[in-house]
Write an enzyme that holds these catalytic residues in place. Structure first.
Site, mmCIF file in Angstrom:
data_model
loop_
_atom_site.group_PDB
_atom_site.id
_atom_site.type_symbol
_atom_site.label_atom_id
_atom_site.label_comp_id
_atom_site.label_asym_id
_atom_site.label_seq_id
_atom_site.Cartn_x
_atom_site.Cartn_y
_atom_site.Cartn_z
ATOM 1 N N CYS A 1 23.582 54.917 67.266
ATOM 2 C CA CYS A 1 22.145 54.709 67.026
ATOM 3 C C CYS A 1 21.423 54.092 68.227
ATOM 4 O O CYS A 1 20.201 54.026 68.246
ATOM 5 C CB CYS A 1 21.932 53.859 65.777
ATOM 6 S SG CYS A 1 22.744 54.550 64.336
ATOM 7 N N HIS B 1 15.028 50.919 66.178
ATOM 8 C CA HIS B 1 15.826 51.911 65.456
ATOM 9 C C HIS B 1 15.479 51.816 63.975
ATOM 10 O O HIS B 1 15.422 50.723 63.404
ATOM 11 C CB HIS B 1 17.306 51.622 65.703
ATOM 12 C CG HIS B 1 18.219 52.417 64.841
ATOM 13 N ND1 HIS B 1 18.062 53.769 64.654
ATOM 14 C CD2 HIS B 1 19.289 52.048 64.092
ATOM 15 C CE1 HIS B 1 19.007 54.192 63.836
ATOM 16 N NE2 HIS B 1 19.763 53.173 63.478
ATOM 17 N N ASN C 1 17.788 56.790 58.087
ATOM 18 C CA ASN C 1 18.354 56.470 59.397
ATOM 19 C C ASN C 1 18.855 57.764 60.039
ATOM 20 O O ASN C 1 19.832 58.345 59.573
ATOM 21 C CB ASN C 1 19.493 55.457 59.198
ATOM 22 C CG ASN C 1 20.167 55.061 60.501
ATOM 23 O OD1 ASN C 1 19.958 55.684 61.540
ATOM 24 N ND2 ASN C 1 20.984 54.028 60.435
HETATM 25 C C1 LIG Z 1 23.753 48.692 53.295
HETATM 26 C C2 LIG Z 1 22.782 47.649 52.799
HETATM 27 C C3 LIG Z 1 21.451 48.284 52.463
HETATM 28 C C4 LIG Z 1 23.357 47.027 51.532
HETATM 29 O O1 LIG Z 1 22.469 46.023 51.082
HETATM 30 P P1 LIG Z 1 23.044 44.626 50.588
HETATM 31 O O2 LIG Z 1 21.887 43.839 50.140
HETATM 32 O O3 LIG Z 1 23.903 44.071 51.692
HETATM 33 O O4 LIG Z 1 23.884 45.057 49.343
HETATM 34 P P2 LIG Z 1 25.429 44.783 49.046
HETATM 35 O O5 LIG Z 1 26.284 45.578 49.959
HETATM 36 O O6 LIG Z 1 25.631 43.286 48.988
HETATM 37 O O7 LIG Z 1 25.534 45.360 47.605
HETATM 38 C C5 LIG Z 1 24.840 44.770 46.525
HETATM 39 C C6 LIG Z 1 25.199 45.511 45.251
HETATM 40 O O8 LIG Z 1 24.565 46.810 45.270
HETATM 41 C C7 LIG Z 1 25.566 47.803 45.007
HETATM 42 N N1 LIG Z 1 25.176 49.030 45.714
HETATM 43 C C8 LIG Z 1 25.545 49.414 46.956
HETATM 44 N N2 LIG Z 1 24.980 50.614 47.237
HETATM 45 C C9 LIG Z 1 24.245 50.960 46.180
HETATM 46 C C10 LIG Z 1 23.428 52.062 45.869
HETATM 47 N N3 LIG Z 1 23.234 53.068 46.746
HETATM 48 N N4 LIG Z 1 22.810 52.086 44.680
HETATM 49 C C11 LIG Z 1 22.973 51.108 43.792
HETATM 50 N N5 LIG Z 1 23.742 50.025 43.991
HETATM 51 C C12 LIG Z 1 24.362 49.960 45.194
HETATM 52 C C13 LIG Z 1 26.861 47.215 45.492
HETATM 53 O O9 LIG Z 1 27.944 47.830 44.874
HETATM 54 C C14 LIG Z 1 26.693 45.761 45.087
HETATM 55 O O10 LIG Z 1 27.006 45.649 43.727
HETATM 56 P P3 LIG Z 1 27.799 44.373 43.164
HETATM 57 O O11 LIG Z 1 26.899 43.195 43.489
HETATM 58 O O12 LIG Z 1 27.936 44.670 41.726
HETATM 59 O O13 LIG Z 1 29.078 44.337 43.936
HETATM 60 C C15 LIG Z 1 22.597 46.518 53.856
HETATM 61 O O14 LIG Z 1 23.769 45.794 54.008
HETATM 62 C C16 LIG Z 1 22.187 47.073 55.178
HETATM 63 O O15 LIG Z 1 21.104 47.624 55.332
HETATM 64 N N6 LIG Z 1 23.022 46.916 56.213
HETATM 65 C C17 LIG Z 1 22.721 47.409 57.524
HETATM 66 C C18 LIG Z 1 22.891 48.898 57.515
HETATM 67 C C19 LIG Z 1 22.393 49.526 58.752
HETATM 68 O O16 LIG Z 1 21.327 49.222 59.212
HETATM 69 N N7 LIG Z 1 23.202 50.430 59.311
HETATM 70 C C20 LIG Z 1 22.884 51.187 60.419
HETATM 71 C C21 LIG Z 1 22.878 50.369 61.654
HETATM 72 S S1 LIG Z 1 22.815 51.425 62.981
#
Ligand SMILES: CC(C)(COP(=O)(O)OP(=O)(O)OC[C@H]1O[C@@H](n2cnc3c(N)ncnc32)[C@H](O)[C@@H]1OP(=O)(O)O)[C@@H](O)C(=O)NCCC(=O)NCCS
Length: 325
Positions: free
Chosen positions: A119, A252, A282
């Site tokens: 990215c 990004h 993304n």
């Molecule tokens: C991926 C991301 C959105 C997840 O958000 P988060 O707030 O960290 O969420 P978590 O991973 O803690 O998950 C929270 C809950 O949602 C659930 N969950 C995950 N994906 C889900 C989805 N698509 N739909 C519904 N629930 C979902 C998880 O299972 C978890 O459930 P639990 O609490 O029962 O275990 C976040 O971590 C993020 O944006 N990270 C950076 C990603 C990024 O920018 N990547 C590219 C960089 S180049």
């Protein structure tokens, strides 16, 4: 030898199939996987993304974006003397998608190669093109970010498959006596390989390891927020500028919370943040040039404006480019 390089045209292309969060939630439900429009919007800001048809490749998307950028710059493909494509989803293991794009543009002879920095690929590619122009190796570069990330998504993994989309963005970067690119700052730290990767590879006629994207979302989130601020500050310092000189921030487009966090740390008004993640998801290396083109065509980013581009992604890689349009 030119003192500077300057963007003279932007272009982008999205494949026509637009998939909303509700569309995706319905598709995932058929696999017994639960997600919702509300969860995706609240955690990421994404409302929809575009997916390419199965036969469409990164170089096909790159070709459309490049055509639009050349048209905006008033250049013919035959005037381009350097092609760089940033992609992590190339058409083939080799040759490069840049070489394939060159042929699709109906030209031959100029150097063409891919940059692989996930990215951060576009800010890496733009920095390389800028350096080649300023050292007299090129005069008119086509710099493209193009991805078909839908190909490497595991649609049984709701934590990743809702985040990404396909698309391409391009700029024409030309030698100039007026600035242009003011400064850039690139980094990588390979110890973070495991938090964002596609660990598979081709061996003995088979894919070994998994060919799907794997991500530790929370680890990526924390690292991204920190390094985006550092890269912006380092780039401003190199250019002798301050936060107040930034007219537009184009980070990004991965997650609205990371983007707003970065704008806040740089003390920028929310209105100065260019946002396309809600419509594109993304798109990895394509996300910055897609957002830049969107902002130029909507009349937000104008000639003379100072723009901060910021990439962050697998590797771990990150970097920024500060430029005058
Ligand atoms: C991926 C991301 C959105 C997840 O958000 P988060 O707030 O960290 O969420 P978590 O991973 O803690 O998950 C929270 C809950 O949602 C659930 N969950 C995950 N994906 C889900 C989805 N698509 N739909 C519904 N629930 C979902 C998880 O299972 C978890 O459930 P639990 O609490 O029962 O275990 C976040 O971590 C993020 O944006 N990270 C950076 C990603 C990024 O920018 N990547 C590219 C960089 S180049």
């Amino acid at each position: 030898m030119a003192s500077y390089s300057r963007i003279t045209g932007t272009g982008s292309y999205l494949p026509p199939r637009r998939v909303t969060n509700d569309d995706l939630a319905r598709e995932l439900a058929q696999r017994g996987i639960e997600t919702s429009d509300q969860w995706i919007i609240e955690r990421t800001g994404i409302r929809a993304r575009h997916f390419a048809a199965p036969e469409v490749t990164s170089s096909d998307l790159a070709f459309e974006a490049a055509r639009h950028a050349l048209e905006a710059a008033g250049r013919q493909a035959s005037e381009v003397d350097l092609i760089i494509v940033a992609t992590s989803t190339p058409d083939m293991v080799f040759p490069s998608s840049a070489a394939i794009l060159q042929n699709k543009l109906g030209v031959a002879g100029c150097p063409a190669f891919d940059v692989q920095a996930v990215c951060s690929g576009f800010v890496y590619a733009l920095t390389v093109a800028d350096a080649m122009i300023r050292t007299g190796t090129a005069n008119c570069a086509l710099v493209v970010g193009a991805e078909v990330f839908s190909r490497i998504l595991d649609f049984n993994d709701r934590t990743t498959c809702v985040l990404f989309g396909d698309g391409a963005g391009a700029v024409v970067l030309e030698a100039s006596e007026t600035p242009g690119i003011l400064a850039s700052d690139l980094h990588a730290d390979g110890k973070h390989v495991g938090i964002l990767c596609v660990p598979g590879h081709v061996s003995g006629g088979q894919v070994t390891g998994t060919p799907f994207l794997h991500m530790d979302g929370q680890a990526v989130f924390k690292l991204a927020v920190r390094v985006l601020e550092e890269a912006a500050r380092a780039t401003l310092a190199k250019a002798g500028k301050t936060d107040a000189d930034i007219d537009w921030l184009i980070p990004h487009q991965a997650n609205i919370r990371i983007m707003e966090g970065t704008a806040k740390k740089l003390k920028l008004d929310r209105e100065k943040l260019i946002v396309t993640v809600h419509e594109h998801g993304n798109t990895s290396a394509a996300s910055i040039p897609l957002a830049l083109d969107d902002a130029v065509r909507s009349g937000k980013v104008k000639k003379g404006d100072t723009v901060m581009l910021e990439g962050v992604g697998g590797g771990f890689t990150w970097g920024a480019v500060l430029l005058d349009m």
